[in-house]
Scaffold this motif. Sequence first.
Motif, PDB file in Angstrom:
ATOM      1  N   LYS A 122      -8.632   9.613   3.314  1.00 56.92           N
ATOM      2  CA  LYS A 122      -8.257   9.872   4.704  1.00 56.92           C
ATOM      3  C   LYS A 122      -6.741   9.940   4.849  1.00 56.92           C
ATOM      4  O   LYS A 122      -5.989   9.454   4.003  1.00 56.92           O
ATOM      5  N   ARG A 123      -6.306  10.560   5.902  1.00 56.52           N
ATOM      6  CA  ARG A 123      -4.882  10.688   6.203  1.00 56.52           C
ATOM      7  C   ARG A 123      -4.267   9.311   6.466  1.00 56.52           C
ATOM      8  O   ARG A 123      -4.869   8.467   7.140  1.00 56.52           O
ATOM      9  N   LYS A 124      -3.071   9.092   5.953  1.00 55.13           N
ATOM     10  CA  LYS A 124      -2.363   7.838   6.171  1.00 55.13           C
ATOM     11  C   LYS A 124      -1.898   7.742   7.620  1.00 55.13           C
ATOM     12  O   LYS A 124      -1.278   8.672   8.145  1.00 55.13           O
ATOM     13  N   THR A 125      -2.199   6.625   8.256  1.00 54.78           N
ATOM     14  CA  THR A 125      -1.751   6.380   9.624  1.00 54.78           C
ATOM     15  C   THR A 125      -0.690   5.287   9.605  1.00 54.78           C
ATOM     16  O   THR A 125      -1.003   4.126   9.322  1.00 54.78           O
ATOM     17  N   PRO A 126       0.576   5.638   9.881  1.00 59.02           N
ATOM     18  CA  PRO A 126       1.619   4.602   9.878  1.00 59.02           C
ATOM     19  C   PRO A 126       1.483   3.685  11.089  1.00 59.02           C
ATOM     20  O   PRO A 126       0.913   4.069  12.114  1.00 59.02           O
ATOM     21  N   PHE A 127       1.978   2.472  10.944  1.00 59.23           N
ATOM     22  CA  PHE A 127       1.994   1.475  12.021  1.00 59.23           C
ATOM     23  C   PHE A 127       0.598   1.115  12.529  1.00 59.23           C
ATOM     24  O   PHE A 127       0.414   0.776  13.686  1.00 59.23           O
ATOM     25  N   GLU A 128      -0.374   1.198  11.634  1.00 57.38           N
ATOM     26  CA  GLU A 128      -1.731   0.810  12.009  1.00 57.38           C
ATOM     27  C   GLU A 128      -1.791  -0.714  12.134  1.00 57.38           C
ATOM     28  O   GLU A 128      -1.287  -1.440  11.273  1.00 57.38           O
ATOM     29  N   ARG A 129      -2.381  -1.194  13.213  1.00 55.17           N
ATOM     30  CA  ARG A 129      -2.459  -2.632  13.434  1.00 55.17           C
ATOM     31  C   ARG A 129      -3.576  -3.214  12.581  1.00 55.17           C
ATOM     32  O   ARG A 129      -4.755  -3.161  12.943  1.00 55.17           O
ATOM     33  N   ARG A 130      -3.174  -3.771  11.442  1.00 59.43           N
ATOM     34  CA  ARG A 130      -4.139  -4.380  10.542  1.00 59.43           C
ATOM     35  C   ARG A 130      -3.642  -5.756  10.128  1.00 59.43           C
ATOM     36  O   ARG A 130      -2.449  -6.026  10.106  1.00 59.43           O
ATOM     37  N   ILE A 131      -4.578  -6.639   9.791  1.00 61.26           N
ATOM     38  CA  ILE A 131      -4.244  -7.956   9.273  1.00 61.26           C
ATOM     39  C   ILE A 131      -5.054  -8.169   8.008  1.00 61.26           C
ATOM     40  O   ILE A 131      -5.899  -7.341   7.648  1.00 61.26           O
ATOM     41  N   ALA A 153       7.099  16.676   1.093  1.00 57.49           N
ATOM     42  CA  ALA A 153       7.110  16.112   2.442  1.00 57.49           C
ATOM     43  C   ALA A 153       6.392  14.763   2.485  1.00 57.49           C
ATOM     44  O   ALA A 153       6.800  13.853   3.212  1.00 57.49           O
ATOM     45  N   LYS A 154       5.308  14.632   1.718  1.00 53.40           N
ATOM     46  CA  LYS A 154       4.563  13.373   1.729  1.00 53.40           C
ATOM     47  C   LYS A 154       5.396  12.245   1.130  1.00 53.40           C
ATOM     48  O   LYS A 154       5.430  11.132   1.680  1.00 53.40           O
ATOM     49  N   TYR A 155       6.074  12.556   0.026  1.00 51.32           N
ATOM     50  CA  TYR A 155       6.912  11.527  -0.612  1.00 51.32           C
ATOM     51  C   TYR A 155       8.046  11.120   0.324  1.00 51.32           C
ATOM     52  O   TYR A 155       8.386   9.933   0.440  1.00 51.32           O
ATOM     53  N   LYS A 156       8.616  12.080   1.028  1.00 53.08           N
ATOM     54  CA  LYS A 156       9.691  11.795   1.985  1.00 53.08           C
ATOM     55  C   LYS A 156       9.175  10.918   3.126  1.00 53.08           C
ATOM     56  O   LYS A 156       9.836   9.950   3.526  1.00 53.08           O
ATOM     57  N   ALA A 157       7.984  11.241   3.645  1.00 53.03           N
ATOM     58  CA  ALA A 157       7.405  10.458   4.739  1.00 53.03           C
ATOM     59  C   ALA A 157       7.150   9.018   4.298  1.00 53.03           C
ATOM     60  O   ALA A 157       7.465   8.064   5.021  1.00 53.03           O
ATOM     61  N   LEU A 158       6.586   8.854   3.101  1.00 52.42           N
ATOM     62  CA  LEU A 158       6.310   7.519   2.580  1.00 52.42           C
ATOM     63  C   LEU A 158       7.598   6.728   2.354  1.00 52.42           C
ATOM     64  O   LEU A 158       7.668   5.527   2.639  1.00 52.42           O
ATOM     65  N   SER A 159       8.625   7.410   1.854  1.00 55.27           N
ATOM     66  CA  SER A 159       9.908   6.741   1.579  1.00 55.27           C
ATOM     67  C   SER A 159      10.557   6.252   2.867  1.00 55.27           C
ATOM     68  O   SER A 159      11.072   5.129   2.935  1.00 55.27           O
ATOM     69  N   GLU A 160      10.540   7.096   3.884  1.00 53.35           N
ATOM     70  CA  GLU A 160      11.170   6.692   5.152  1.00 53.35           C
ATOM     71  C   GLU A 160      10.361   5.592   5.842  1.00 53.35           C
ATOM     72  O   GLU A 160      10.930   4.701   6.478  1.00 53.35           O
ATOM     73  N   GLY A 165       0.813  -1.215   0.000  1.00 55.26           N
ATOM     74  CA  GLY A 165       0.000   0.000   0.000  1.00 55.26           C
ATOM     75  C   GLY A 165       0.841   1.258   0.000  1.00 55.26           C
ATOM     76  O   GLY A 165       0.520   2.237  -0.689  1.00 55.26           O
ATOM     77  N   VAL A 166       1.928   1.237   0.760  1.00 54.09           N
ATOM     78  CA  VAL A 166       2.822   2.402   0.825  1.00 54.09           C
ATOM     79  C   VAL A 166       3.460   2.647  -0.539  1.00 54.09           C
ATOM     80  O   VAL A 166       3.578   3.797  -0.991  1.00 54.09           O
ATOM     81  N   ARG A 167       3.875   1.589  -1.211  1.00 53.64           N
ATOM     82  CA  ARG A 167       4.512   1.744  -2.525  1.00 53.64           C
ATOM     83  C   ARG A 167       3.519   2.263  -3.562  1.00 53.64           C
ATOM     84  O   ARG A 167       3.891   3.036  -4.454  1.00 53.64           O
ATOM     85  N   THR A 168       2.272   1.850  -3.457  1.00 50.67           N
ATOM     86  CA  THR A 168       1.239   2.382  -4.358  1.00 50.67           C
ATOM     87  C   THR A 168       1.059   3.879  -4.124  1.00 50.67           C
ATOM     88  O   THR A 168       0.974   4.666  -5.076  1.00 50.67           O
ATOM     89  N   MET A 169       1.016   4.282  -2.860  1.00 51.19           N
ATOM     90  CA  MET A 169       0.880   5.701  -2.532  1.00 51.19           C
ATOM     91  C   MET A 169       2.086   6.497  -3.015  1.00 51.19           C
ATOM     92  O   MET A 169       1.949   7.635  -3.486  1.00 51.19           O
ATOM     93  N   LYS A 170       3.276   5.903  -2.915  1.00 53.54           N
ATOM     94  CA  LYS A 170       4.478   6.583  -3.412  1.00 53.54           C
ATOM     95  C   LYS A 170       4.391   6.827  -4.915  1.00 53.54           C
ATOM     96  O   LYS A 170       4.729   7.914  -5.400  1.00 53.54           O
ATOM     97  N   CYS A 171       3.934   5.816  -5.645  1.00 47.80           N
ATOM     98  CA  CYS A 171       3.810   5.950  -7.104  1.00 47.80           C
ATOM     99  C   CYS A 171       2.794   7.025  -7.470  1.00 47.80           C
ATOM    100  O   CYS A 171       3.010   7.827  -8.383  1.00 47.80           O
ATOM    101  N   GLN A 172       1.681   7.044  -6.745  1.00 46.27           N
ATOM    102  CA  GLN A 172       0.657   8.057  -7.007  1.00 46.27           C
ATOM    103  C   GLN A 172       1.166   9.460  -6.693  1.00 46.27           C
ATOM    104  O   GLN A 172       0.922  10.409  -7.449  1.00 46.27           O
ATOM    105  N   THR A 173       1.908   9.575  -5.586  1.00 45.16           N
ATOM    106  CA  THR A 173       2.465  10.877  -5.210  1.00 45.16           C
ATOM    107  C   THR A 173       3.508  11.328  -6.217  1.00 45.16           C
ATOM    108  O   THR A 173       3.564  12.504  -6.603  1.00 45.16           O
ATOM    109  N   ALA A 174       4.359  10.386  -6.658  1.00 46.82           N
ATOM    110  CA  ALA A 174       5.408  10.715  -7.627  1.00 46.82           C
ATOM    111  C   ALA A 174       4.804  11.214  -8.937  1.00 46.82           C
ATOM    112  O   ALA A 174       5.311  12.165  -9.553  1.00 46.82           O
TER     113      ALA A 174
END
Length: 254
Positions: free
Chosen positions: A173-182, A95-102, A72-81
């Motif tokens: 919606k805003r991306k929430t990192p480290f969200e506990r999902r399965i 800033a968004k691309y930097k946050a996603l990359s890190e 999902g993060v890589r998809t968001m990176k591609c869309q942002t790029a």
Amino acid sequence: MKTDLKPSWLAMSIPRLERHLTAKQYPTDLVQDIVRRVTTAKEQRRRQRIKTTKVHQLWADVLRAARIEIAGVRTMKCQTAALLKGAGGVLQPDAKYKALSEYEDVLIATIEKLRKVQKADTHTPSQFVQYIQKETGRLIPNAGEHWTDYVGAATKLRIDALFSDLPDPTRGKRKTPFERRISQEEHAVARGHLVSQLAKAQAELEERFAMPSTSAGRQALEELEQDIQRANYVLDKLKNTTPLPARWQGLLDM
């Protein structure tokens, strides 16, 4: 005299091994010793295969959620790029691309670390948590059931800060990192177990209600009934990617 076990013996069934050794004119007591040791070795191998399969699968469940997240993060990176590329096709700082990359870098490192533990096939997640605590004193939360449990607090704070500083998105919606999902499949299996537990608890509760009881006992049953109702309510409201507890009582804390 003790004879080393030959690989070919371990590949034979026990009846065939007995016939083979007898045909080779091994002494009776030696045949019995070899058969006993081969039987023991086969059982040890069987248990090890079961253990290895179980360990591998438990880590696969942990890693699956991490791989879904990084996809999902890589998809968001591609869309942002795609949005950031100017007329000359050059990617502009963002800033968004930097946050996603890190965040992606943290996910890559975490997946690689957990993949090595899985490959070792020596510890289940809960056993690994106990091992790390004993060896290093580090406390990994939640028995290590989710990949986010293996990310340090300082790293989480750093990544959270990068995403918190981003403006609210115009869509979605805003991306929430480290969200506990399965995965939805894992959630469905865990949910099925909890539904069965709650149904059993309800049936036992009704049996106890039908029995004579003191006022204090009656109050305790009514409180238990409220807990069961609340657990059912929580379970129905949870998203189908939410990690679930092993016991229905754990729903009361969610």
